[in-house]
Design an enzyme around this catalytic site. Structure first.
Site, PDB file in Angstrom:
ATOM      1  N   VAL A  66       7.573  14.567  26.835  1.00 57.82           N
ATOM      2  CA  VAL A  66       6.753  15.701  27.285  1.00 57.82           C
ATOM      3  C   VAL A  66       7.562  16.997  27.222  1.00 57.82           C
ATOM      4  O   VAL A  66       7.066  18.041  26.771  1.00 57.82           O
ATOM      5  CB  VAL A  66       6.224  15.472  28.728  1.00 57.82           C
ATOM      6  CG1 VAL A  66       5.212  16.552  29.094  1.00 57.82           C
ATOM      7  CG2 VAL A  66       5.598  14.096  28.889  1.00 57.82           C
ATOM      8  N   PHE A  89      11.515  18.520  33.832  1.00 58.69           N
ATOM      9  CA  PHE A  89      10.942  17.262  33.332  1.00 58.69           C
ATOM     10  C   PHE A  89      11.903  16.086  33.522  1.00 58.69           C
ATOM     11  O   PHE A  89      11.472  14.941  33.500  1.00 58.69           O
ATOM     12  CB  PHE A  89      10.657  17.357  31.824  1.00 58.69           C
ATOM     13  CG  PHE A  89       9.627  18.386  31.442  1.00 58.69           C
ATOM     14  CD1 PHE A  89       8.279  18.078  31.448  1.00 58.69           C
ATOM     15  CD2 PHE A  89      10.012  19.671  31.073  1.00 58.69           C
ATOM     16  CE1 PHE A  89       7.326  19.020  31.091  1.00 58.69           C
ATOM     17  CE2 PHE A  89       9.065  20.625  30.723  1.00 58.69           C
ATOM     18  CZ  PHE A  89       7.723  20.304  30.727  1.00 58.69           C
ATOM     19  N   ALA A 103      13.857  13.053  34.525  1.00 52.43           N
ATOM     20  CA  ALA A 103      13.626  12.065  35.583  1.00 52.43           C
ATOM     21  C   ALA A 103      13.785  10.669  35.020  1.00 52.43           C
ATOM     22  O   ALA A 103      13.731  10.468  33.809  1.00 52.43           O
ATOM     23  CB  ALA A 103      12.200  12.218  36.130  1.00 52.43           C
ATOM     24  N   TYR A 121       9.033   5.010  41.937  1.00 45.31           N
ATOM     25  CA  TYR A 121       8.861   6.158  41.037  1.00 45.31           C
ATOM     26  C   TYR A 121       7.923   7.186  41.700  1.00 45.31           C
ATOM     27  O   TYR A 121       8.290   8.359  41.862  1.00 45.31           O
ATOM     28  CB  TYR A 121       8.297   5.665  39.699  1.00 45.31           C
ATOM     29  CG  TYR A 121       7.796   6.765  38.796  1.00 45.31           C
ATOM     30  CD1 TYR A 121       8.659   7.732  38.294  1.00 45.31           C
ATOM     31  CD2 TYR A 121       6.449   6.831  38.430  1.00 45.31           C
ATOM     32  CE1 TYR A 121       8.189   8.743  37.462  1.00 45.31           C
ATOM     33  CE2 TYR A 121       5.979   7.827  37.595  1.00 45.31           C
ATOM     34  CZ  TYR A 121       6.854   8.788  37.124  1.00 45.31           C
ATOM     35  OH  TYR A 121       6.395   9.787  36.307  1.00 45.31           O
ATOM     36  N   HIS A 141       4.037   2.310  27.504  1.00 42.86           N
ATOM     37  CA  HIS A 141       2.742   2.994  27.467  1.00 42.86           C
ATOM     38  C   HIS A 141       1.811   2.361  26.428  1.00 42.86           C
ATOM     39  O   HIS A 141       2.235   1.975  25.335  1.00 42.86           O
ATOM     40  CB  HIS A 141       2.934   4.494  27.184  1.00 42.86           C
ATOM     41  CG  HIS A 141       3.628   5.199  28.321  1.00 42.86           C
ATOM     42  ND1 HIS A 141       4.297   6.382  28.194  1.00 42.86           N
ATOM     43  CD2 HIS A 141       3.752   4.846  29.629  1.00 42.86           C
ATOM     44  CE1 HIS A 141       4.803   6.731  29.371  1.00 42.86           C
ATOM     45  NE2 HIS A 141       4.485   5.817  30.258  1.00 42.86           N
ATOM     46  N   ARG A 166      -8.180   4.365  32.397  1.00 38.41           N
ATOM     47  CA  ARG A 166      -7.162   5.403  32.599  1.00 38.41           C
ATOM     48  C   ARG A 166      -7.601   6.711  31.952  1.00 38.41           C
ATOM     49  O   ARG A 166      -8.386   6.720  31.006  1.00 38.41           O
ATOM     50  CB  ARG A 166      -5.820   4.974  31.964  1.00 38.41           C
ATOM     51  CG  ARG A 166      -5.166   3.780  32.642  1.00 38.41           C
ATOM     52  CD  ARG A 166      -4.632   4.131  34.028  1.00 38.41           C
ATOM     53  NE  ARG A 166      -4.011   2.982  34.679  1.00 38.41           N
ATOM     54  CZ  ARG A 166      -4.638   2.117  35.467  1.00 38.41           C
ATOM     55  NH1 ARG A 166      -5.937   2.254  35.712  1.00 38.41           N
ATOM     56  NH2 ARG A 166      -3.987   1.120  36.039  1.00 38.41           N
ATOM     57  N   ARG A 171      -1.115  -6.977  36.440  1.00 32.57           N
ATOM     58  CA  ARG A 171       0.229  -6.610  36.916  1.00 32.57           C
ATOM     59  C   ARG A 171       0.097  -6.076  38.336  1.00 32.57           C
ATOM     60  O   ARG A 171      -0.886  -5.385  38.646  1.00 32.57           O
ATOM     61  CB  ARG A 171       0.826  -5.513  36.040  1.00 32.57           C
ATOM     62  CG  ARG A 171       1.403  -6.003  34.760  1.00 32.57           C
ATOM     63  CD  ARG A 171       2.076  -4.893  34.012  1.00 32.57           C
ATOM     64  NE  ARG A 171       1.208  -3.719  33.854  1.00 32.57           N
ATOM     65  CZ  ARG A 171       1.434  -2.732  33.011  1.00 32.57           C
ATOM     66  NH1 ARG A 171       2.506  -2.759  32.261  1.00 32.57           N
ATOM     67  NH2 ARG A 171       0.616  -1.710  32.919  1.00 32.57           N
TER      68      ARG A 171
HETATM   69  N1  LIG Z   1       4.817  10.282  30.074  1.00 38.70           N
HETATM   70  C1  LIG Z   1       3.894  10.188  31.037  1.00 38.70           C
HETATM   71  O1  LIG Z   1       2.813   9.596  30.873  1.00 38.70           O
HETATM   72  C2  LIG Z   1       4.151  10.870  32.375  1.00 38.70           C
HETATM   73  C3  LIG Z   1       3.159  10.755  33.375  1.00 38.70           C
HETATM   74  C4  LIG Z   1       3.400  11.383  34.604  1.00 38.70           C
HETATM   75  C5  LIG Z   1       4.559  12.098  34.824  1.00 38.70           C
HETATM   76  N2  LIG Z   1       5.503  12.169  33.856  1.00 38.70           N
HETATM   77  C6  LIG Z   1       6.742  12.912  34.138  1.00 38.70           C
HETATM   78  O2  LIG Z   1       7.006  13.793  33.068  1.00 38.70           O
HETATM   79  C7  LIG Z   1       8.402  13.925  32.859  1.00 38.70           C
HETATM   80  C8  LIG Z   1       8.731  13.641  31.408  1.00 38.70           C
HETATM   81  O3  LIG Z   1       8.277  12.341  31.070  1.00 38.70           O
HETATM   82  P1  LIG Z   1       8.562  11.756  29.612  1.00 38.70           P
HETATM   83  O4  LIG Z   1       7.526  10.725  29.333  1.00 38.70           O
HETATM   84  O5  LIG Z   1       8.772  12.872  28.684  1.00 38.70           O
HETATM   85  O6  LIG Z   1       9.938  10.995  29.892  1.00 38.70           O
HETATM   86  P2  LIG Z   1      11.220  10.879  28.935  1.00 38.70           P
HETATM   87  O7  LIG Z   1      12.016   9.744  29.456  1.00 38.70           O
HETATM   88  O8  LIG Z   1      10.788  10.861  27.506  1.00 38.70           O
HETATM   89  O9  LIG Z   1      11.976  12.247  29.217  1.00 38.70           O
HETATM   90  C9  LIG Z   1      12.816  12.438  30.324  1.00 38.70           C
HETATM   91  C10 LIG Z   1      14.066  13.146  29.832  1.00 38.70           C
HETATM   92  O10 LIG Z   1      14.902  13.425  30.950  1.00 38.70           O
HETATM   93  C11 LIG Z   1      16.250  13.106  30.575  1.00 38.70           C
HETATM   94  N3  LIG Z   1      16.965  12.772  31.812  1.00 38.70           N
HETATM   95  C12 LIG Z   1      16.751  11.718  32.637  1.00 38.70           C
HETATM   96  N4  LIG Z   1      17.601  11.764  33.677  1.00 38.70           N
HETATM   97  C13 LIG Z   1      18.370  12.867  33.516  1.00 38.70           C
HETATM   98  C14 LIG Z   1      19.428  13.448  34.261  1.00 38.70           C
HETATM   99  N5  LIG Z   1      19.863  12.919  35.409  1.00 38.70           N
HETATM  100  N6  LIG Z   1      19.988  14.599  33.798  1.00 38.70           N
HETATM  101  C15 LIG Z   1      19.554  15.164  32.631  1.00 38.70           C
HETATM  102  N7  LIG Z   1      18.554  14.651  31.896  1.00 38.70           N
HETATM  103  C16 LIG Z   1      17.971  13.514  32.327  1.00 38.70           C
HETATM  104  C17 LIG Z   1      16.152  11.952  29.613  1.00 38.70           C
HETATM  105  O11 LIG Z   1      17.280  11.824  28.760  1.00 38.70           O
HETATM  106  C18 LIG Z   1      14.874  12.310  28.852  1.00 38.70           C
HETATM  107  O12 LIG Z   1      15.171  13.085  27.707  1.00 38.70           O
HETATM  108  C19 LIG Z   1       9.080  12.984  33.836  1.00 38.70           C
HETATM  109  O13 LIG Z   1       9.480  13.719  34.972  1.00 38.70           O
HETATM  110  C20 LIG Z   1       7.970  12.013  34.202  1.00 38.70           C
HETATM  111  O14 LIG Z   1       8.148  11.502  35.489  1.00 38.70           O
HETATM  112  C21 LIG Z   1       5.339  11.570  32.630  1.00 38.70           C
END
Ligand SMILES: NC(=O)c1ccc[n+]([C@@H]2O[C@H](COP(=O)([O-])OP(=O)(O)OC[C@H]3O[C@@H](n4cnc5c(N)ncnc54)[C@H](O)[C@@H]3O)[C@@H](O)[C@H]2O)c1
Length: 334
Positions: free
Chosen positions: A13, A74, A76, A142, A188, A220, A280
């Site tokens: 994202v 972002f 996490a 989470y 996913h 969903r 699940r």
């Molecule tokens: N993908 C979804 O469907 C979804 C849904 C709800 C919320 N989110 C939230 O959106 C955000 C992005 O999700 P995503 O799917 O792109 O995840 P992702 O895992 O692709 O991206 C997360 C990025 O954060 C980086 N990261 C993790 N821990 C770190 C740290 N301690 N320091 C520096 N970088 C760090 C990772 O290397 C990664 O590039 C997250 O916060 C997630 O909780 C995602």
């Protein structure tokens, strides 16, 4: 020109948001430790700083070297099955490292902040359509870690006059031939289905066919990551005055696993082998956003979130991933 600091900008994202910011003329710096992201996902034009968000020294040095107007957060730990097995890591990264980052930002006088929260803060929904004031009862660490961080941010708003927007995403999805989802492990549904279609997986698992839904599978709300990125850009207008604002990001329409499976087969023009298995733990029957606040308050529209279009873009991405995997295997054989 406004400069935005994007944490997690090498992820799915975050990198999409970086691309949209750059196309609108913002200067962008990314902080990502690449624990789950990919350096090559960071769009050209954004500087990548590879360190942990909890690294106060490295973040402080970066904040001293450039003036940032806004932070999009972002970064996490975000894989739900892992959060059930190993909650400590989720609180460590999503909360403890997050606080270290907030304190560093505060010392540098930065108080405009956009946070990636999640629909997982709601837990099992009590109503079909979920509005922001729905009770919050996360069923995994989470969701709990994200809810805790939202609460922490509320205190930063009340004590330090910060301007914060928290977005609770529903199912982020979509891609294109140049970019898309690359999680490891992938959990996913759309990438799992399409990886099965391309032959990178042998079968797709349908978890539960006895839910109280029209076809027995879970429903969903799928929202395109470009629409998520657009919401972030719209949010910037909320950051001129202090306050805490929370919005769902979802379309308000939900689709069943069966439907996503059927459309994926149509888009890929091939059979996708699937197998039914048990439900699940912690998977609610229906998760669907009420996005009224976002549409009315920020004028947001889910312009890219038609499910077939989402799957088409994700399939374009999967075809590239599949041929790269094949090329890698052939090179290894030589
Ligand atoms: N993908 C979804 O469907 C979804 C849904 C709800 C919320 N989110 C939230 O959106 C955000 C992005 O999700 P995503 O799917 O792109 O995840 P992702 O895992 O692709 O991206 C997360 C990025 O954060 C980086 N990261 C993790 N821990 C770190 C740290 N301690 N320091 C520096 N970088 C760090 C990772 O290397 C990664 O590039 C997250 O916060 C997630 O909780 C995602």
């Amino acid at each position: 020109m406004e400069r935005v600091l994007v944490t997690g900008g090498a992820g799915y994202v975050g990198s999409t948001c970086v691309a949209r910011l750059l196309s609108r003329g913002f200067a962008v710096d990314v902080v990502d430790d690449l624990s789950a992201g990919h350096a090559d996902a960071v769009p050209t034009g954004a500087a990548l700083h590879c360190f942990d968000i909890g690294n106060r020294r490295a973040l402080s040095d970066l904040l001293s070297s450039k003036k940032f107007d806004v932070v999009f957060h972002f970064a996490a730990k975000a894989l739900i099955p892992e959060s059930v097995r190993n909650p400590g890591v989720f609180f460590d990264v999503n909360v403890a490292s997050g606080i270290a980052m907030l304190e560093t930002l505060r010392k540098h006088g930065i108080g405009k902040f956009v946070f990636s929260s999640t629909a997982a803060v709601y837990g099992d929904p009590l109503t079909v359509s979920i509005a922001e004031d729905h009770p919050k009862n996360p069923v995994n660490s989470y969701g709990e870690s994200k809810l805790m961080f939202e609460q922490i941010l509320r205190w930063y708003v009340s004590a330090y006059d910060w301007s914060v927007v928290a977005f609770r995403y529903f199912n982020a999805s979509g891609g294109a031939s140049e970019w898309g989802e690359r999680h490891d492990p992938e959990t996913h549904i759309i990438p799992l289905l399409l990886q099965t279609a391309s032959g990178r997986r042998s079968k797709f698992e349908i978890y539960g066919t006895d839910y109280p839904t029209p076809d027995g599978t879970c429903l969903r709300d799928y929202v395109h990551v470009i629409d998520i990125a657009e919401a972030h850009i719209l949010a910037m207008k909320k950051l001129d005055t202090s306050g805490f604002h929370v919005y769902n990001i979802g379309t308000g329409t939900s689709h069943s696993v069966q439907e996503v499976w059927r459309i994926s087969q149509e888009v890929a023009a091939r059979n996708i082998p699937a197998q039914s298995s048990a439900r699940r733990l912690g998977d609610p029957a229906v998760l669907c956003a009420n996005p009224t606040r976002l549409t009315e308050d920020l004028g947001w529209k889910p312009a890219h979130s038609d499910l077939r279009d989402i799957i088409r873009g994700a399939w374009d991405w999967e075809k590239v991933q599949h041929s790269q995997a094949e090329f890698g295997m052939k090179a290894a054989e030589r």
